[in-house]
Design a protein around this motif. Structure first.
Motif, PDB file in Angstrom:
ATOM      1  N   PHE A 494      -1.686   8.510 -30.980  1.00 22.94           N
ATOM      2  CA  PHE A 494      -0.072   8.332 -30.777  1.00 22.94           C
ATOM      3  C   PHE A 494       0.061   7.917 -28.747  1.00 22.94           C
ATOM      4  N   ILE A 495      -0.805   9.191 -28.157  1.00 22.20           N
ATOM      5  CA  ILE A 495      -0.819   9.388 -26.829  1.00 22.20           C
ATOM      6  C   ILE A 495      -1.075   8.232 -25.978  1.00 22.20           C
ATOM      7  N   ALA A 496      -2.308   7.386 -26.659  1.00 18.14           N
ATOM      8  CA  ALA A 496      -2.674   6.752 -25.650  1.00 18.14           C
ATOM      9  C   ALA A 496      -2.063   5.432 -26.327  1.00 18.14           C
ATOM     10  N   GLU A 497      -1.365   4.921 -26.869  1.00 18.15           N
ATOM     11  CA  GLU A 497      -1.188   3.804 -27.645  1.00 18.15           C
ATOM     12  C   GLU A 497       0.625   4.192 -26.885  1.00 18.15           C
ATOM     13  N   MET A 498       1.191   5.303 -26.098  1.00 15.69           N
ATOM     14  CA  MET A 498       2.320   5.631 -25.968  1.00 15.69           C
ATOM     15  C   MET A 498       2.378   5.896 -24.070  1.00 15.69           C
ATOM     16  N   SER A 499       0.669   5.284 -23.521  1.00 17.29           N
ATOM     17  CA  SER A 499       0.647   6.332 -22.192  1.00 17.29           C
ATOM     18  C   SER A 499       0.884   5.133 -21.629  1.00 17.29           C
ATOM     19  N   GLY A 500       1.423   4.207 -21.867  1.00 19.18           N
ATOM     20  CA  GLY A 500       2.024   3.082 -20.376  1.00 19.18           C
ATOM     21  C   GLY A 500       3.907   3.636 -20.726  1.00 19.18           C
ATOM     22  N   SER A 533      -2.403  10.148 -19.239  1.00 17.63           N
ATOM     23  CA  SER A 533      -1.822   8.502 -19.182  1.00 17.63           C
ATOM     24  C   SER A 533      -2.790   7.735 -17.820  1.00 17.63           C
ATOM     25  N   ARG A 534      -3.330   8.305 -17.325  1.00 18.52           N
ATOM     26  CA  ARG A 534      -4.452   7.374 -16.058  1.00 18.52           C
ATOM     27  C   ARG A 534      -5.168   7.365 -16.301  1.00 18.52           C
ATOM     28  N   GLY A 535      -5.658   8.019 -17.463  1.00 16.09           N
ATOM     29  CA  GLY A 535      -7.272   7.963 -17.895  1.00 16.09           C
ATOM     30  C   GLY A 535      -7.215   7.256 -18.787  1.00 16.09           C
ATOM     31  N   TYR A 539      -7.153   1.289 -21.712  1.00 18.53           N
ATOM     32  CA  TYR A 539      -6.448   1.223 -23.632  1.00 18.53           C
ATOM     33  C   TYR A 539      -4.473   0.643 -23.791  1.00 18.53           C
ATOM     34  N   SER A 540      -4.161   1.678 -22.932  1.00 18.51           N
ATOM     35  CA  SER A 540      -2.312   0.825 -22.663  1.00 18.51           C
ATOM     36  C   SER A 540      -2.632  -0.450 -22.629  1.00 18.51           C
TER      37      SER A 540
END
Length: 592
Positions: A494-500, A533-535, A539-540
Motif C-alpha cells: 500500500f505504501i508503494a502504490e501510494m508513494s506518489g 517515497s523517493r526510494g 515503482y510509483s
C-alpha cells in the motif's frame, strides 16, 4: 489514426478473389490453431478434464439461454474458457519444472501448493469470476471510447490488485506454514541449500503470476479487440458512419467517437505539455518571494526565517504565477490572448502520424448549459475557431506544418471569436468571462507506436511488479510468522502504490511550531515518508494501467529501467532473506 484503421480494414478485406483468398487463409489459420491446441491438450493429459468441463459448462449455459438469462450464460462460458486456459498453462509449467534440480523441484511444489492451499485458491477463483463477469457490467448506451476505457481500467487494475494480494498472502504462507508445520524439515535435510530453497519459492510464485497474468491479459486484450469492432456513436456498423453507407470505403469519414478511440485510447502516444514561461529562479519571481517573506515577518508570522518556510513561500508563489499565466482575460488581444509553447516535437514533425491537441478550457463555474468560443492561431498562419462546453476535454487534429524545424509548436489562444466582417475587415468578440487552463489541461500528443505493443509492455511491467512483491513476501516470512509477515508485506504494498500521493502530502505537514521549534514526531514522520517515497519513485512513476487506459506510451527504455531496478531490489531482499534464514533455528518444535 481512425483513417489509418479504416485503410487497414479495407486492405484486410481486399476485393474480389483477393478477399476470398484472405478469408480462406484466415479460416485455415484458425483451424490450424484449434488443431494445435487440441494436440497440446491431449499431450498434457487433460482430455477428460476438458471434456467434462466443457460438457458441464455447455449444459449449464444452454439451460440459462433457454431461461432467458443470456448474460449468465456468457459468464459461464467465460469461466469455462479461462479455467481451461489456466489449467493448460499450469500443467505445462509443471512439465517445464519437472527437472531434478532443487530450485525447479521447489518451484514445482509451489505451483501444486497454489491450487491446494485455500488462501490462493480463493483468489484464483475470484480472479476468474471477476474477469468473466466484467464484460457484462458495461453500459451499451455509453460512447464506445468510454466502454473501452472502463474495461481496460477495471480489467488491468483489478487483475493487478487481486494478483498482488494473492502474491503477498501466498508468498508469506508458503514459507511460514512450512516452518510452522515442520514440512521444511523434510526439505532442508535433503541436499537443498537455503538460497536454492528461497529461489525456488520465488520462482514458483513468479511462474504462478505469469500464468494468471497471461490468462487475464489475454482475456482483456481479446475483449478489447471485440469492443473495438463494435459500432461507435453515430455509426450504423463498425467504421461506417450514419449516412455514409452508400459512399465508397475510401471516402468515408470517421465519427468523433471513433476518431477519439483510435487516436487517444487505442494507441501509444507521447504527450508534451507547455513549457513553463518563467523559471523558478527568475529574478522578478525571487523579488516577489522576498517581498512576501518581508510581509510575513512584519505581520509577526512565526518560523518565517526557516528554510522550509521560505521554500514553501517560493513554491506557492511559483504555482500561483504559472496559474495566472494560464488564464486568459476577457479582453481584446493582446490582453485577451495567451501564447503556449510546446517543445520537443521534432519526431512528430518528421513522421506522418497525426498530431492531436487535447485541452480542457474552463469559464467561471463551468455551467453545463453555456458554451464559449476560442480562437486558436498557429505559427504557420492557420486559424481555428471552435465553440466549447466548459470543463470537458476537447481534441483538435493539427497539421505537421504547425511544428517548426526546431520541433517547437507556438499556439496563441484568444478568449473569444475571431471573425471577418462583411466589409472584409477582421473583428474580434471577447467572451464575458476569463478562460483558464489548469495544470494538465493542455497538451499536444502524437502516436509513437501501436496499442498492441504498448499493451505487451504494460503486462511485462505488471509481472515485474508482482515478481518484486513476491520476493518481499518470501523475505518477510523468513524471519516473521505468517500474520506479521502478511501485515508487513501488505503495508509495504500500500505504501508503494501510494508513494506518489505520499510525496505530495508531506509538503503540507509542518515540522516546526509557531516559535520555530522542531516537532519531533511530525518531523521524523516527514523525513521517513520522504525517504520511502523517493526510494519507491520508480515503482510509483510507472503507472502501467493508467498509461494503457489513457493511451500513453510506456517506452522500452522505461521497461528496461523497471526490470533492472526491480531485479536489483529483489536481489538485495533475497540476500537479506537468506541471511535471516541461515540464522534461524528451523528444528524447533512448535508445540502443535
Amino acid at each position: 489514426a481512425a483513417a489509418e484503421r479504416l485503410n487497414e480494414l479495407r486492405e484486410r478485406s481486399g476485393g474480389g478473389g483477393e478477399g476470398l483468398v484472405a478469408l480462406a487463409v484466415s479460416l485455415g489459420a484458425g483451424v490450424g490453431v484449434l488443431l494445435a491446441a487440441a494436440l497440446v491438450v491431449i499431450w498434457l493429459g487433460l482430455t477428460l478434464t476438458y471434456l467434462g468441463l466443457f460438457v458441464a459448462a455447455g449444459a449449464l449455459a444452454a439451460v440459462l439461454l433457454l431461461s432467458g438469462a443470456e448474460a449468465y450464460a456468457r459468464l459461464v462460458a467465460g469461466v469455462a474458457v479461462m479455467t481451461a486456459t489456466f489449467t493448460a498453462l499450469l500443467q505445462g509449467l509443471r512439465l517445464l519444472l519437472s527437472g531434478s534440480h532443487p530450485v525447479t523441484a521447489v518451484a514445482k511444489n509451489v505451483l501444486s501448493e497454489a491450487v491446494r492451499m485455500k488462501i490462493s485458491l480463493v483468489f484464483i477463483v475470484l480472479l476468474i469470476l471477476g474477469m468473466s463477469a466484467l464484460p457484462g457490467v458495461l453500459a451499451e448506451d455509453q460512447p464506445l471510447r468510454y466502454r473501452v476505457q472502463t474495461f481496460l481500467q477495471f480489467g488491468t487494475t483489478g487483475t493487478f490488485v487481486l494478483l498482488a494480494v494473492l502474491t503477498l498472502l501466498f508468498g508469506c504462507a508458503t514459507v511460514a506454514f512450512e516452518q510452522r508445520d515442520r514440512v521444511i524439515w523434510q526439505t532442508m535435510t535433503k541436499p537443498v541449500s537455503v538460497w536454492q530453497y528461497l529461489l525456488g519459492k520465488w520462482a514458483g510464485i513468479a511462474a504462478l503470476n505469469a500464468v494468471l497474468l497471461a490468462v487475464c491479459a489475454s482475456g482483456v486484450f481479446l475483449f478489447t479487440e471485440y469492443l473495438r469492432g463494435q459500432p461507435a456513436n453515430g455509426e450504423v456498423a463498425a467504421y461506417v458512419a450514419a449516412g455514409q453507407e452508400e459512399l465508397p470505403p475510401e471516402q468515408r469519414l470517421p465519427t468523433e467517437d471513433r476518431m477519439i478511440l483510435e487516436s487517444q485510447v487505442l494507441v501509444a502516444r507521447r504527450s508534451v505539455t507547455p513549457t513553463a514561461p518563467i523559471a523558478p529562479d527568475d529574478p522578478d519571481l525571487q523579488r516577489l518571494v522576498a517581498e512576501r517573506i518581508e510581509q510575513e515577518r512584519r505581520a509577526g508570522t512565526q518560523g518565517v526565517d526557516t528554510a522550509a518556510f521560505r521554500e514553501k513561500i517560493a513554491s506557492d508563489l511559483y504555482k500561483s504565477v504559472l496559474r495566472e499565466l494560464r488564464n486568459i482575460p476577457p479582453a481584446m488581444p493582446p490582453f485577451g490572448e495567451r501564447v503556449f509553447t510546446f517543445e520537443g516535437l521534432g519526431e512528430a514533425r518528421t513522421s506522418e502520424r497525426p498530431i492531436t491537441l487535447r485541452y480542457k478550457p474552463s469559464w467561471g463555474s463551468n455551467a453545463p448549459d453555456e458554451t464559449y468560443p476560442l480562437t486558436f492561431v498557429f505559427a504557420d498562419g492557420s486559424t481555428e475557431v471552435r465553440t466549447h462546453a466548459p470543463g470537458v476535454f476537447h481534441t483538435m487534429a493539427l497539421r505537421p506544418t504547425a511544428v517548426d524545424e526546431l520541433g517547437t509548436l507556438e499556439l496563441s489562444v484568444l478568449n473569444g471569436r475571431l471573425f471577418r466582417a462583411p466589409n472584409g475587415s477582421i473583428g474580434f468578440q471577447p467572451n464575458p468571462k476569463t478562460a483558464r487552463f489548469e495544470e494538465g489541461d493542455l497538451e499536444v500528443s502524437y502516436s509513437v507506436g501501436s496499442y498492441r505493443a504498448n499493451f505487451l509492455r504494460v503486462v511485462a511491467v505488471l509481472w515485474l511488479k508482482l515478481a518484486f512483491l513476491g520476493m518481499v513476501a518470501v523475505t518477510a516470512s523468513t524471519f516473521l510468522s505468517f500474520p506479521v509477515a502478511a501485515l508487513v508485506s501488505l503495508g509495504f504494498f500500500f505504501i508503494a502504490e501510494m508513494s506518489g500521493y505520499l510525496t505530495d502530502a508531506v509538503t503540507f505537514v509542518h515540522t516546526t511550531d509557531d516559535d520555530g521549534n522542531f516537532l519531533w514526531f511530525q518531523g521524523t514522520a516527514t523525513y521517513v515518508a520522504t525517504f520511502v517515497s523517493r526510494g519507491l519513485r520508480v515503482y510509483s512513476d510507472l503507472r502501467p494501467a493508467g498509461r494503457l487506459v489513457e493511451g500513453r506510451v510506456l517506452p522500452w527504455s522505461q521497461l528496461a529501467l523497471a526490470a533492472s531496478v526491480f531485479l536489483a531490489a529483489a536481489g538485495v531482499l533475497f540476500a537479506a532473506g537468506g541471511a535471516a534464514m541461515r540464522r534461524r533455528e528451523l528444528a524447533v518444535y512448535s508445540g502443535q
